[in-house]
Design a protein around this motif. Sequence first.
Motif, PDB file in Angstrom:
ATOM      1  N   PHE A  26       0.737  -1.315   0.032  1.00 16.73           N
ATOM      2  CA  PHE A  26       0.091   0.019  -0.080  1.00 16.73           C
ATOM      3  C   PHE A  26       0.784   1.235  -0.074  1.00 16.73           C
ATOM      4  N   ILE A  27       0.173   2.452  -0.206  1.00 19.10           N
ATOM      5  CA  ILE A  27       0.969   3.635  -0.197  1.00 19.10           C
ATOM      6  C   ILE A  27       1.341   4.387   1.141  1.00 19.10           C
ATOM      7  N   PHE A  28       2.367   3.899   1.652  1.00 18.49           N
ATOM      8  CA  PHE A  28       2.609   3.870   3.023  1.00 18.49           C
ATOM      9  C   PHE A  28       2.283   5.467   3.693  1.00 18.49           C
ATOM     10  N   SER A  29       2.784   6.508   2.737  1.00 16.63           N
ATOM     11  CA  SER A  29       2.844   7.784   3.169  1.00 16.63           C
ATOM     12  C   SER A  29       1.339   8.146   3.482  1.00 16.63           C
ATOM     13  N   ASN A  30       0.421   7.663   2.959  1.00 18.88           N
ATOM     14  CA  ASN A  30      -1.096   7.789   2.978  1.00 18.88           C
ATOM     15  C   ASN A  30      -1.800   7.552   4.311  1.00 18.88           C
ATOM     16  N   TYR A  31      -0.945   6.630   5.008  1.00 20.50           N
ATOM     17  CA  TYR A  31      -1.516   6.194   6.220  1.00 20.50           C
ATOM     18  C   TYR A  31      -1.076   6.557   7.571  1.00 20.50           C
ATOM     19  N   PHE A  32      -1.847   6.634   8.491  1.00 15.38           N
ATOM     20  CA  PHE A  32      -1.436   7.037  10.043  1.00 15.38           C
ATOM     21  C   PHE A  32      -0.944   5.531  10.274  1.00 15.38           C
ATOM     22  N   MET A  33      -0.111   5.397  11.157  1.00 18.95           N
ATOM     23  CA  MET A  33       0.562   4.143  11.685  1.00 18.95           C
ATOM     24  C   MET A  33       0.592   4.237  13.022  1.00 18.95           C
ATOM     25  N   GLY A  34       0.097   3.184  13.737  1.00 21.45           N
ATOM     26  CA  GLY A  34       0.199   3.022  15.197  1.00 21.45           C
ATOM     27  C   GLY A  34       1.131   1.870  15.699  1.00 21.45           C
ATOM     28  N   TRP A  35       1.460   1.967  16.958  1.00 21.60           N
ATOM     29  CA  TRP A  35       2.131   0.909  17.533  1.00 21.60           C
ATOM     30  C   TRP A  35       1.336   0.550  18.897  1.00 21.60           C
ATOM     31  N   ALA A  96       0.407  -1.168  13.538  1.00 24.56           N
ATOM     32  CA  ALA A  96      -0.873  -1.508  12.534  1.00 24.56           C
ATOM     33  C   ALA A  96      -1.092  -0.294  11.834  1.00 24.56           C
ATOM     34  N   ARG A  97      -1.878  -0.445  10.878  1.00 26.11           N
ATOM     35  CA  ARG A  97      -2.181   0.386   9.801  1.00 26.11           C
ATOM     36  C   ARG A  97      -3.710   0.786  10.061  1.00 26.11           C
ATOM     37  N   PRO A 107      -8.063  -0.019  18.949  1.00 29.85           N
ATOM     38  CA  PRO A 107      -7.568  -1.047  17.982  1.00 29.85           C
ATOM     39  C   PRO A 107      -8.453  -1.447  16.753  1.00 29.85           C
ATOM     40  N   GLN A 108      -9.878  -1.329  17.226  1.00 28.91           N
ATOM     41  CA  GLN A 108     -10.816  -1.701  16.270  1.00 28.91           C
ATOM     42  C   GLN A 108     -10.782  -0.756  14.867  1.00 28.91           C
ATOM     43  N   ASP A 109      -9.960   0.259  15.130  1.00 23.69           N
ATOM     44  CA  ASP A 109     -10.046   1.325  13.588  1.00 23.69           C
ATOM     45  C   ASP A 109      -8.567   0.871  12.934  1.00 23.69           C
ATOM     46  N   TYR A 110      -7.867  -0.170  13.407  1.00 25.05           N
ATOM     47  CA  TYR A 110      -6.985  -0.607  12.548  1.00 25.05           C
ATOM     48  C   TYR A 110      -7.195  -1.989  11.742  1.00 25.05           C
ATOM     49  N   ASN A 111      -6.881  -2.084  10.537  1.00 28.55           N
ATOM     50  CA  ASN A 111      -7.415  -3.430  10.017  1.00 28.55           C
ATOM     51  C   ASN A 111      -6.219  -4.139   9.481  1.00 28.55           C
TER      52      ASN A 111
END
Length: 123
Positions: A26-35, A96-97, A107-111
């Motif tokens: 996927f286009i990495f820079s388009n997404y908020f990423m979480g730990w 997670a993305r 967590p439920q907002d990450y797929n």
Amino acid sequence: VQLQASGGGLVQTGGYLRVSCTASGFIFSNYFMGWFRQAPAKEREFVAGMSGTGFKTYYAEDVKGRFGISRDNAKNTVYLQMNSLKPEDTAVYYCARIYRRGSSWYPQDYNSWGQGTQVTVSS
């Protein structure tokens, strides 16, 4: 979509570790990423997150001032630098993305999730 986490390990109290997560598909820079992290018998909890541009960062209260999230969009990689580690930081750490626009610490907002990397802090 694939997320590959690495860099966990065993460290003494007060030590440091950096975990990494490399993304593909996927286009990495388009997404908020979480730990996130999950300790035995506990629910998965948000640790830190960063916007796609890297301009916005968010931290859980108990890691503020000790952990730092960063990303290198050219390498499709997000990092979590963990300093002044405590035994209570012991957990499996997941990257997670998010699946929707904006940011979230739920967590439920990450797929999409990485496989997790174990971080153990000895006392």
